[in-house]
Design an enzyme around this catalytic site. Structure first.
Site, short mmCIF file in Angstrom:
data_model
loop_
_atom_site.label_atom_id
_atom_site.label_comp_id
_atom_site.label_asym_id
_atom_site.label_seq_id
_atom_site.Cartn_x
_atom_site.Cartn_y
_atom_site.Cartn_z
N SER A 47 0.21 4.27 54.75
CA SER A 47 0.35 5.40 55.40
C SER A 47 -0.36 5.41 56.55
O SER A 47 -0.12 6.40 57.37
CB SER A 47 -0.03 6.37 54.56
N CYS A 50 3.00 12.70 48.31
CA CYS A 50 2.67 12.76 49.66
C CYS A 50 3.82 12.55 50.57
O CYS A 50 4.43 13.62 50.35
CB CYS A 50 1.79 11.29 50.13
N ASN A 103 -4.16 11.93 52.52
CA ASN A 103 -3.94 11.18 53.77
C ASN A 103 -2.38 11.51 54.01
O ASN A 103 -1.51 10.97 53.90
CB ASN A 103 -3.91 9.53 53.51
N HIS A 123 -3.11 12.41 46.46
CA HIS A 123 -2.87 11.15 45.93
C HIS A 123 -3.45 11.13 44.23
O HIS A 123 -4.67 11.14 44.34
CB HIS A 123 -3.51 10.17 46.79
N GLU A 134 -3.04 8.94 42.23
CA GLU A 134 -3.50 7.61 41.94
C GLU A 134 -5.09 7.20 42.21
O GLU A 134 -5.62 6.36 41.75
CB GLU A 134 -2.79 6.53 42.50
#
Length: 364
Positions: free
Chosen positions: A45, A248, A290, A333, A335
């Site tokens: 990203s 995202c 992000n 995120h 994860e």
């Protein structure tokens, strides 16, 4: 050797070069994470961006072979206050400088990253150049060139896989659309024994459904969601046919597929310490983020979307669900690569959604 970071507004930072000796142009952004620089630098990203770390010392635990989020980092450069040249960690097998030399990525240290971060917060994300190591430059000419540089708008195509590949399991079959996927997403699906098929960003809905998936995952990725309208159409065609979970960029594409709009944030959300409120439970989760774009809440009317999560810092949308179809997304995120694991349960929610959808089909 000496190196300069020159911004398009004429601001100049002089520091020490590390990594590649070549010059690099990119959008300057900042990340507030205290750890996890290896995952950050290998996150696709960040394609087209030069990352400033606000934490003062970076590289102190080195680089290991386990924590990469992609094989080939797409980041355009790194800006740090202090570079640790002699890392100490039992897993470390190289230094940050050695990695950057191998991957041909330039970096600069020994500059005032607090000043740079405050400038970005004031003026917004801004173009900049890391000059070639040891090169003396004409600042005025460099700034003139920078103002004319058009940042690439094909970042997703640059970082997506070129062809489909499997990551076998014996559980639910998930087609994972790779817009710039972090390997942490694949890891979490594999940990739940999912039979995952990773496909390129431009795979058609017909091809995806031909795999007979129990669900479709929309990955993270770089850039403006408006640059990949073909992906929006694919998501629109998948809704109602199969459960969907987006992260995202996948969250933004999902919103646009349902009729909402997106916009560019002034300086984005990047770090491992962003508080988010789950509106269904009232619980606050600390998340890893992000992204430089957000879903416009003013455009949700008539979309059949409901807001599920919001950011505590600026009240922007952090999660959505579809009112009629089994589909939900988050802007952050879950994860947790890097970052806290507060939101990891969302992968379990996706598994439960796929199971419930399968039962509905059996008894329909």
């Amino acid at each position: 050797m000496k190196r300069y970071l020159i911004l398009e507004d004429g601001t100049v930072f002089e520091g020490k070069a590390f990594g590649s000796e070549q010059a690099s142009v990119g959008e300057i952004v900042f990340n507030t994470s205290m750890t996890g620089y290896q995952e950050i630098l290998s996150d696709p990203s960040y394609c087209g961006q030069i990352v400033t770390m606000t934490y003062p010392m970076i590289g102190n635990y080195g680089i290991n072979s386990d924590d990469f989020e992609s094989i080939s980092p797409a980041v355009k450069g790194l800006v740090v206050r202090e570079l640790a040249e002699f890392p100490s960690n039992f897993r470390s097998n190289s230094t940050l400088d050695e990695l950057f030399r191998t991957k041909n990525i330039p970096g600069i240290s020994d500059i005032d990253t607090r000043k740079l971060t405050r400038l970005i917060r004031s003026k917004g994300a801004i173009k900049g150049i890391l000059t070639a190591a040891g090169e003396e430059v004409d600042v005025e000419k460099v700034v003139q060139k920078l103002t004319k540089v058009e940042m690439p708008r094909d970042q997703v195509a640059q970082v997506s896989t070129a062809r489909p590949y499997p990551s076998p399991g014996r559980g639910k079959r998930v087609v994972l659309i790779d817009y710039g996927m972090k390997h942490g997403i694949l890891r979490e699906l594999n940990n739940r024994d999912c039979d995952v098929i990773v496909v390129p960003y431009n795979t058609t809905s017909k091809e995806i459904l031909a795999w007979g998936p129990d669900g479709v995952m929309l990955s993270n990725g770089p850039g403006d969601p408006k640059d990949v309208e073909e992906c929006v159409q694919v998501v629109r065609e998948l809704l109602g046919k199969v459960p969907v979970f987006g992260i995202c960029l996948g969250h933004q594409l999902f919103a646009r597929a349902c009729g909402a709009d997106t916009y560019k944030l002034k300086f984005g959300h990047r770090g491992g310490n962003h508080p988010v409120t789950d509106l269904t439970t009232g619980r606050v989760e600390i998340t890893s983020q992000n992204h430089g774009y957000s879903v416009d809440e003013n455009t949700l009317q008539g979309t059949r979307l409901a807001v599920t999560h919001t950011a505590l810092n600026d009240s922007t949308i952090e999660g959505l669900k579809h009112i009629d179809y089994p589909a939900f997304t988050v802007q952050y995120h879950p994860e947790s690569s890097p970052g806290p694991e507060d939101s990891n349960y969302l992968f379990d929610r996706f598994i439960e959604m796929m199971s419930a959808n399968r039962k509905e089909q059996q008894y329909a």
